[in-house]
Scaffold this active site. Structure first.
Site, PDB file in Angstrom:
ATOM      1  N   THR A  47      32.653  58.968  -5.084  1.00 24.03           N
ATOM      2  CA  THR A  47      31.695  58.276  -4.221  1.00 24.03           C
ATOM      3  C   THR A  47      31.339  59.119  -3.012  1.00 24.03           C
ATOM      4  O   THR A  47      30.166  59.268  -2.649  1.00 24.03           O
ATOM      5  CB  THR A  47      32.272  56.930  -3.756  1.00 24.03           C
ATOM      6  OG1 THR A  47      32.621  56.154  -4.893  1.00 24.03           O
ATOM      7  CG2 THR A  47      31.275  56.181  -2.907  1.00 24.03           C
ATOM      8  N   THR A  48      32.361  59.704  -2.370  1.00 25.98           N
ATOM      9  CA  THR A  48      32.147  60.523  -1.181  1.00 25.98           C
ATOM     10  C   THR A  48      31.336  61.770  -1.505  1.00 25.98           C
ATOM     11  O   THR A  48      30.620  62.296  -0.654  1.00 25.98           O
ATOM     12  CB  THR A  48      33.494  60.907  -0.548  1.00 25.98           C
ATOM     13  OG1 THR A  48      34.260  59.709  -0.333  1.00 25.98           O
ATOM     14  CG2 THR A  48      33.323  61.625   0.776  1.00 25.98           C
ATOM     15  N   TYR A 110      27.580  47.683 -11.883  1.00 23.67           N
ATOM     16  CA  TYR A 110      26.327  47.020 -12.253  1.00 23.67           C
ATOM     17  C   TYR A 110      26.408  46.237 -13.559  1.00 23.67           C
ATOM     18  O   TYR A 110      25.961  45.104 -13.638  1.00 23.67           O
ATOM     19  CB  TYR A 110      25.152  48.021 -12.314  1.00 23.67           C
ATOM     20  CG  TYR A 110      23.806  47.324 -12.354  1.00 23.67           C
ATOM     21  CD1 TYR A 110      23.261  46.789 -11.195  1.00 23.67           C
ATOM     22  CD2 TYR A 110      23.122  47.156 -13.549  1.00 23.67           C
ATOM     23  CE1 TYR A 110      22.053  46.107 -11.222  1.00 23.67           C
ATOM     24  CE2 TYR A 110      21.913  46.480 -13.592  1.00 23.67           C
ATOM     25  CZ  TYR A 110      21.379  45.951 -12.428  1.00 23.67           C
ATOM     26  OH  TYR A 110      20.194  45.275 -12.471  1.00 23.67           O
ATOM     27  N   TYR A 136      39.766  54.304 -11.276  1.00 25.24           N
ATOM     28  CA  TYR A 136      39.284  54.172  -9.902  1.00 25.24           C
ATOM     29  C   TYR A 136      38.802  52.737  -9.739  1.00 25.24           C
ATOM     30  O   TYR A 136      37.734  52.370 -10.205  1.00 25.24           O
ATOM     31  CB  TYR A 136      38.169  55.183  -9.649  1.00 25.24           C
ATOM     32  CG  TYR A 136      37.577  55.201  -8.260  1.00 25.24           C
ATOM     33  CD1 TYR A 136      38.143  54.496  -7.201  1.00 25.24           C
ATOM     34  CD2 TYR A 136      36.427  55.952  -7.998  1.00 25.24           C
ATOM     35  CE1 TYR A 136      37.592  54.532  -5.931  1.00 25.24           C
ATOM     36  CE2 TYR A 136      35.868  55.998  -6.736  1.00 25.24           C
ATOM     37  CZ  TYR A 136      36.451  55.289  -5.708  1.00 25.24           C
ATOM     38  OH  TYR A 136      35.887  55.320  -4.457  1.00 25.24           O
ATOM     39  N   ARG A 141      32.322  48.390  -4.409  1.00 25.83           N
ATOM     40  CA  ARG A 141      31.155  49.114  -4.920  1.00 25.83           C
ATOM     41  C   ARG A 141      30.836  48.774  -6.379  1.00 25.83           C
ATOM     42  O   ARG A 141      29.691  48.818  -6.783  1.00 25.83           O
ATOM     43  CB  ARG A 141      31.355  50.632  -4.768  1.00 25.83           C
ATOM     44  CG  ARG A 141      31.219  51.120  -3.329  1.00 25.83           C
ATOM     45  CD  ARG A 141      31.298  52.627  -3.256  1.00 25.83           C
ATOM     46  NE  ARG A 141      31.227  53.120  -1.879  1.00 25.83           N
ATOM     47  CZ  ARG A 141      30.152  53.627  -1.313  1.00 25.83           C
ATOM     48  NH1 ARG A 141      29.023  53.705  -1.973  1.00 25.83           N
ATOM     49  NH2 ARG A 141      30.187  54.075  -0.063  1.00 25.83           N
ATOM     50  N   LYS A 164      43.468  55.042  -8.575  1.00 26.95           N
ATOM     51  CA  LYS A 164      43.013  55.102  -7.192  1.00 26.95           C
ATOM     52  C   LYS A 164      42.661  53.671  -6.811  1.00 26.95           C
ATOM     53  O   LYS A 164      41.681  53.106  -7.312  1.00 26.95           O
ATOM     54  CB  LYS A 164      41.790  56.009  -7.016  1.00 26.95           C
ATOM     55  CG  LYS A 164      41.244  56.005  -5.583  1.00 26.95           C
ATOM     56  CD  LYS A 164      39.991  56.856  -5.434  1.00 26.95           C
ATOM     57  CE  LYS A 164      39.444  56.783  -4.011  1.00 26.95           C
ATOM     58  NZ  LYS A 164      38.209  57.575  -3.844  1.00 26.95           N
ATOM     59  N   ILE A 206      43.796  59.191  -1.572  1.00 28.92           N
ATOM     60  CA  ILE A 206      42.553  59.925  -1.789  1.00 28.92           C
ATOM     61  C   ILE A 206      41.654  59.587  -0.606  1.00 28.92           C
ATOM     62  O   ILE A 206      41.131  58.486  -0.512  1.00 28.92           O
ATOM     63  CB  ILE A 206      41.914  59.550  -3.131  1.00 28.92           C
ATOM     64  CG1 ILE A 206      42.883  59.877  -4.275  1.00 28.92           C
ATOM     65  CG2 ILE A 206      40.601  60.310  -3.325  1.00 28.92           C
ATOM     66  CD1 ILE A 206      42.369  59.536  -5.656  1.00 28.92           C
TER      67      ILE A 206
END
Length: 295
Positions: A47-48, A110, A136, A141, A164, A206
């Protein structure tokens, strides 16, 4: 599998030029600096790293560069998730081919799959690739939250090696340890609760903040591992003002701005992430000063 990560793991930003194109030379320098500063594992194109707006070619390039610059000095946990199972399989295959250590695969966003859908997604990936995968889990999100039961079921597969956890639910790592019948590598995905996560049985973090304060984040994790609890807590308190500032707008906007202030990389993010607001810039600079990274 013998994969096991501990300590400070940086969720790497993807440096970009002002026109939005990838800045590979800056990324190479940034990765090398991260290793020199004590980062234990590199985690590119999550994401980052703005994975949603990278093309497949750009995604592969960033993973390839991270592996090349790391050159075996530290492991590379390659972002390889998608809400399309077939696409995620191809990304994990590439991570394996290029020499990454493991793949970080986000829960599909989604689509809103059921728990059975999540199970089938991850099983399809590891069966097709035979490569170590970290789940993850980031409900904020992805909208969905993988249940402890589903995670324990997946962990029966030897290629599902860890998680994560970005739920910020500090009961979760305890529940996972109780439910999973093997050594299962639990990594926090929340900077603000990194020490609390370790106390609940986690193994590392993380980190977004580690992009700009890798040495402090690494020292905090090491202090905890060495049993120097007071030192770890003091470092947590010192970093907390920075954690807060870096999440007042959508990540990675603030951390990229902070990186630009420190001369590490440009602040450009791809739309739909807009340049951070002036009040955010002020807050981030103040935090950098308080932590001792600026001025």
């Amino acid at each position: 599998m013998s994969i096991w990560f501990e300590g400070s793991i940086t969720a790497l930003i993807t440096p970009m030029k002002q026109d939005g194109s990838l800045d590979i030379p800056t990324f190479e320098k940034f990765v090398d600096w991260q290793i020199q500063e004590g980062t234990a594992v590199l985690a590119p194109v999550g994401t980052t790293g703005e994975s949603p707006t990278l093309s497949h070619e750009e995604h592969r390039k960033i993973v390839e560069v991270a592996v090349k610059v790391a050159n075996g000095r530290v492991p590379v946990l390659a972002g390889a998730g998608s809400n399309s199972t077939s696409e995620a399989i191809e990304m994990v295959k590439f991570a394996k081919e290029i020499g990454a250590t493991a793949a970080l695969v986000v829960t599909p966003y989604y689509n809103k799959p059921t728990q059975e859908g999540l199970y089938c997604h991850y099983m399809s990936i590891v069966e097709a690739t035979e490569f170590p995968v970290y789940i993850y889990n980031i409900p904020a999100r992805s909208v969905i939250d993988m249940s402890v039961e589903t995670m324990a079921r997946l962990a029966e597969n030897p290629y599902i090696v860890g998680v994560k956890d970005a739920t910020a639910n500090l009961v979760r790592p305890i529940q996972v340890r109780r439910a999973v019948k093997k050594n299962f590598n639990q990594l926090s995905g929340e900077d603000g609760t990194a020490i609390s996560f370790l106390a609940a049985g986690g193994d590392g973090c993380i980190s977004v903040t580690a992009n700009i304060a890798p040495k402090l984040c690494a020292e905090m994790q090491q202090a905890w591992k060495d049993g120097h609890i007071a030192n770890a807590m003091a470092l947590q308190d010192r970093l907390s003002v920075l954690h807060d500032a870096l999440f007042i707008e959508s990540n990675p906007g603030p951390v990229k701005f902070a990186a630009s202030v420190l001369g590490l990389a440009g602040e450009t993010c791809r739309l739909p992430l807009a340049p951070v607001a002036e009040k955010t810039r002020i807050r981030v600079k103040e935090a950098l000063e308080k932590v001792g990274l600026l001025g």
